[in-house]
Design an enzyme around this catalytic site. Sequence first.
Site, PDB file in Angstrom:
ATOM      1  N   HIS A  61       0.777   4.315   8.613  1.00  0.00           N
ATOM      2  CA  HIS A  61       1.639   3.137   8.789  1.00  0.00           C
ATOM      3  C   HIS A  61       3.028   3.338   8.208  1.00  0.00           C
ATOM      4  O   HIS A  61       4.013   2.841   8.776  1.00  0.00           O
ATOM      5  CB  HIS A  61       0.925   1.870   8.283  1.00  0.00           C
ATOM      6  CG  HIS A  61       1.427   1.250   7.041  1.00  0.00           C
ATOM      7  ND1 HIS A  61       1.025   1.669   5.783  1.00  0.00           N
ATOM      8  CD2 HIS A  61       2.290   0.215   6.839  1.00  0.00           C
ATOM      9  CE1 HIS A  61       1.622   0.917   4.873  1.00  0.00           C
ATOM     10  NE2 HIS A  61       2.384   0.021   5.480  1.00  0.00           N
ATOM     11  N   SER A 106       0.836  -1.208   0.000  1.00  0.00           N
ATOM     12  CA  SER A 106       0.000   0.000   0.000  1.00  0.00           C
ATOM     13  C   SER A 106       0.867   1.253   0.000  1.00  0.00           C
ATOM     14  O   SER A 106       0.514   2.267  -0.603  1.00  0.00           O
ATOM     15  CB  SER A 106      -0.959   0.004   1.187  1.00  0.00           C
ATOM     16  OG  SER A 106      -0.266  -0.169   2.405  1.00  0.00           O
ATOM     17  N   GLU A 107       2.042   1.180   0.666  1.00  0.00           N
ATOM     18  CA  GLU A 107       3.014   2.280   0.588  1.00  0.00           C
ATOM     19  C   GLU A 107       4.437   1.758   0.710  1.00  0.00           C
ATOM     20  O   GLU A 107       4.681   0.718   1.335  1.00  0.00           O
ATOM     21  CB  GLU A 107       2.794   3.339   1.688  1.00  0.00           C
ATOM     22  CG  GLU A 107       1.634   4.275   1.439  1.00  0.00           C
ATOM     23  CD  GLU A 107       0.437   3.946   2.304  1.00  0.00           C
ATOM     24  OE1 GLU A 107      -0.600   4.604   2.126  1.00  0.00           O
ATOM     25  OE2 GLU A 107       0.538   3.013   3.131  1.00  0.00           O
ATOM     26  N   THR A 108       5.367   2.515   0.130  1.00  0.00           N
ATOM     27  CA  THR A 108       6.805   2.322   0.271  1.00  0.00           C
ATOM     28  C   THR A 108       7.402   3.681   0.617  1.00  0.00           C
ATOM     29  O   THR A 108       6.969   4.709   0.072  1.00  0.00           O
ATOM     30  CB  THR A 108       7.429   1.804  -1.038  1.00  0.00           C
ATOM     31  OG1 THR A 108       6.860   0.526  -1.347  1.00  0.00           O
ATOM     32  CG2 THR A 108       8.935   1.670  -0.938  1.00  0.00           C
TER      33      THR A 108
END
Length: 307
Positions: A77, A46-48
Amino acid sequence: MDTISYVTVDVFTSTRFEGNPLAVISDARGLTDAAMQKIATEFNYSETTFVLPPEDPKNSARVRIFTPTMEVPFAGHPNVGTAYVLGQQPEIFGRPVGDTLRFEEKAGIVEVNLKRDGGKVAAAAIRAPQPLTIGDIIAEETVARCVSLDPGLVLTTTHAPVFASVGLNFAVAELNGLEALSAARPNLAGFQAAAGRQTTSGHDFSLFVYARTAEDPWKIRARMFAPLDNVPEDPATGSASAALGAHLVSLAPEADMKVSITVEQGVEMGRRSVIALDIVKSGGIVTDVVISGSCVFVMRGEITLRD
């Protein structure tokens, strides 16, 4: 530069392979914007996050956050997980790591407190970078179509479905109990139609739905769908949880209060996450939102940039 190192952590959990996975490139110097986006797309989390030296030496680092499709100004997060990773290091770009980190992000300065257990970093708490803002109301029919439910299962007793943000904007809506929440299924056509009429500002239309009981209103079960960002469902969404929590506290009749909220997410995906929120309201206005969670390391490796 032929290779670059990365680590992955599971966030908002202390159990490996639960929670929300995050990839962290703790030294992203030399990477172009296009390379960052390609790496984030390759991980397909979902994210990096990509960590760079701060522009202001008073801060700890500059952190850029990418979904599989775009850069976003803030997310929960990624901040908790990135702080956890950096907190294990003796220094960040030549400066010792203390108990408080300050991240420069597009949404503003994000302050992070590291929580240690036996001298080791076990969790992190971040302060939302922006005050609560509430946007347009969303029709119950729009929400229902996005999650393949009958509009009658979308509640408006406490609040109508609405856009809310403390740094990143989400559509938030209450559903009529756990059965409705469990039955929700993302409908791409519904999201495309919703995005065509309304904007979440900073990323594509993303919907955070939740259920709670009158007996324990500060214990929330939630799900977040963002198929337009190539994230059909997210196991933990700190920024959406914080926006929802701040909105609910703002609606409470008390003018002054301190509330601890627990948001459980990812259960239906088999990746249970627990997000802790501490929210302060003074004079009728939400003045402070803190997002906390545990993390656990999962993988380490190198990305090959060129042969």
